[in-house]
Every structure is written in C-alpha cells, then in structure tokens.
Design a protein around this motif. Structure first.
Motif, PDB file in Angstrom:
ATOM      1  N   ILE A  28       0.842  -1.190   0.000  1.00 35.66           N
ATOM      2  CA  ILE A  28       0.000   0.000   0.000  1.00 35.66           C
ATOM      3  C   ILE A  28       0.879   1.242   0.000  1.00 35.66           C
ATOM      4  O   ILE A  28       1.732   1.404   0.867  1.00 35.66           O
ATOM      5  CB  ILE A  28      -0.929   0.028   1.236  1.00 35.66           C
ATOM      6  N   ASN A  32      -5.491   5.157   3.998  1.00 36.45           N
ATOM      7  CA  ASN A  32      -6.501   6.185   4.244  1.00 36.45           C
ATOM      8  C   ASN A  32      -6.367   6.732   5.664  1.00 36.45           C
ATOM      9  O   ASN A  32      -6.576   7.926   5.907  1.00 36.45           O
ATOM     10  CB  ASN A  32      -7.908   5.605   4.064  1.00 36.45           C
ATOM     11  N   THR A  52      -6.111  10.490   9.822  1.00 33.37           N
ATOM     12  CA  THR A  52      -6.279  10.230   8.399  1.00 33.37           C
ATOM     13  C   THR A  52      -5.041  10.697   7.639  1.00 33.37           C
ATOM     14  O   THR A  52      -4.169  11.385   8.188  1.00 33.37           O
ATOM     15  CB  THR A  52      -7.504  10.958   7.848  1.00 33.37           C
ATOM     16  N   ASN A  98      -5.677   1.376   7.711  1.00 34.37           N
ATOM     17  CA  ASN A  98      -6.895   1.199   6.924  1.00 34.37           C
ATOM     18  C   ASN A  98      -6.686   1.664   5.503  1.00 34.37           C
ATOM     19  O   ASN A  98      -6.104   2.727   5.258  1.00 34.37           O
ATOM     20  CB  ASN A  98      -8.039   1.998   7.556  1.00 34.37           C
ATOM     21  N   PHE A  99      -7.184   0.839   4.568  1.00 32.88           N
ATOM     22  CA  PHE A  99      -7.185   1.224   3.159  1.00 32.88           C
ATOM     23  C   PHE A  99      -8.507   0.755   2.591  1.00 32.88           C
ATOM     24  O   PHE A  99      -8.697  -0.441   2.348  1.00 32.88           O
ATOM     25  CB  PHE A  99      -6.006   0.591   2.418  1.00 32.88           C
ATOM     26  N   TYR A 100      -9.466   1.676   2.463  1.00 33.49           N
ATOM     27  CA  TYR A 100     -10.824   1.391   2.035  1.00 33.49           C
ATOM     28  C   TYR A 100     -11.427   0.286   2.887  1.00 33.49           C
ATOM     29  O   TYR A 100     -11.581   0.456   4.082  1.00 33.49           O
ATOM     30  CB  TYR A 100     -10.845   1.096   0.537  1.00 33.49           C
ATOM     31  N   ASP A 101     -11.760  -0.879   2.359  1.00 35.65           N
ATOM     32  CA  ASP A 101     -12.408  -1.927   3.154  1.00 35.65           C
ATOM     33  C   ASP A 101     -11.422  -2.835   3.876  1.00 35.65           C
ATOM     34  O   ASP A 101     -11.822  -3.803   4.517  1.00 35.65           O
ATOM     35  CB  ASP A 101     -13.292  -2.790   2.258  1.00 35.65           C
ATOM     36  N   ASN A 102     -10.163  -2.529   3.793  1.00 38.40           N
ATOM     37  CA  ASN A 102      -9.138  -3.394   4.388  1.00 38.40           C
ATOM     38  C   ASN A 102      -8.537  -2.771   5.631  1.00 38.40           C
ATOM     39  O   ASN A 102      -8.245  -1.570   5.668  1.00 38.40           O
ATOM     40  CB  ASN A 102      -8.023  -3.644   3.362  1.00 38.40           C
ATOM     41  N   ASN A 103      -8.367  -3.594   6.645  1.00 30.09           N
ATOM     42  CA  ASN A 103      -7.723  -3.176   7.889  1.00 30.09           C
ATOM     43  C   ASN A 103      -6.660  -4.193   8.265  1.00 30.09           C
ATOM     44  O   ASN A 103      -6.864  -5.396   8.138  1.00 30.09           O
ATOM     45  CB  ASN A 103      -8.736  -3.076   9.029  1.00 30.09           C
TER      46      ASN A 103
END
Length: 115
Positions: A28, A32, A52, A98-103
């Motif tokens: 990544i 986010n 953020t 966190n990156f969109y729907d991924n943690n």
C-alpha cells in the motif's frame, strides 16, 4: 501483503510518558488512515486514536488531552505520544492501518503503568 511493526512500549510510573511507534511495510502506497487500539486483560479491544492521511485526528474520550497521535505519510508510520499515564492505560497497544475496506493490525506492544 501489509505488515505493521509496533515499538516503544514498556513499564512506566503513573504520571510518566511513553512514545509508541508503528511502521507499515507492504504493497500500500498510502493508507486512508492509521491509528492505535488497546486491549486490557479481560476487556475488549478499544479505539485509542486515529489519524487520516490528511491529518484529521480522533481520540477516545479517556485519552483526550493526554495522548497525541501523529504520522509520517512518507514513511507509512504512525506515532502515539502518551503523557500523564495512568494505571488504567495499561494494555496491549495495537497499530492499525486502513485502506478502504481493508484493515491490518500489528502484533501489539505492551504498556504497563505501575508504581
């Protein structure tokens, strides 16, 4: 694959300070948001603070005014400066990214506040 490595935990007396660090590596380019959670024995894992990629921060009420979160986007790193530590801050502290729907979370670093 993303890996998070925390450091900086330890034993400190009440009223003392610690600075936690977390560095993320992997695929990544920029998350986010990054942040810290903590889990005390027998309790659920709770949010401590988040930041953020634009620098907006959020803190749990229990740490407001005592903890400060910061980040270095270029290094994919997040830090937690903890001042005026209390025994109830004792917990395993986890870094989160966190990156969109991924943690992703790291393995944790132990913070113990005791005299």
């Amino acid at each position: 694959q993303v890996q998070l490595v925390e450091s900086g935990g330890g034993l400190v007396q009440p009223g003392g300070s610690l600075r936690l660090s977390c560095v993320a590596s992997g695929s990544i380019f920029r998350f986010n948001a990054m942040g810290w959670y903590r889990q005390a024995p027998g309790k659920q894992r709770d949010l401590v603070a988040t930041i953020t990629s634009y620098g907006s921060t959020n803190y749990a009420d229990s740490v407001k005014g005592r903890f400060t979160i910061s980040s270095d986007n270029a290094k994919n790193a997040v830090y937690l400066q903890m001042n005026s530590l209390k025994p109830e801050d004792t917990a395993l502290y986890y870094c989160n990214a966190n990156f969109y729907d991924n943690n992703w979370q790291g393995q944790g670093t132990q913070v113990t506040v005791s005299s």
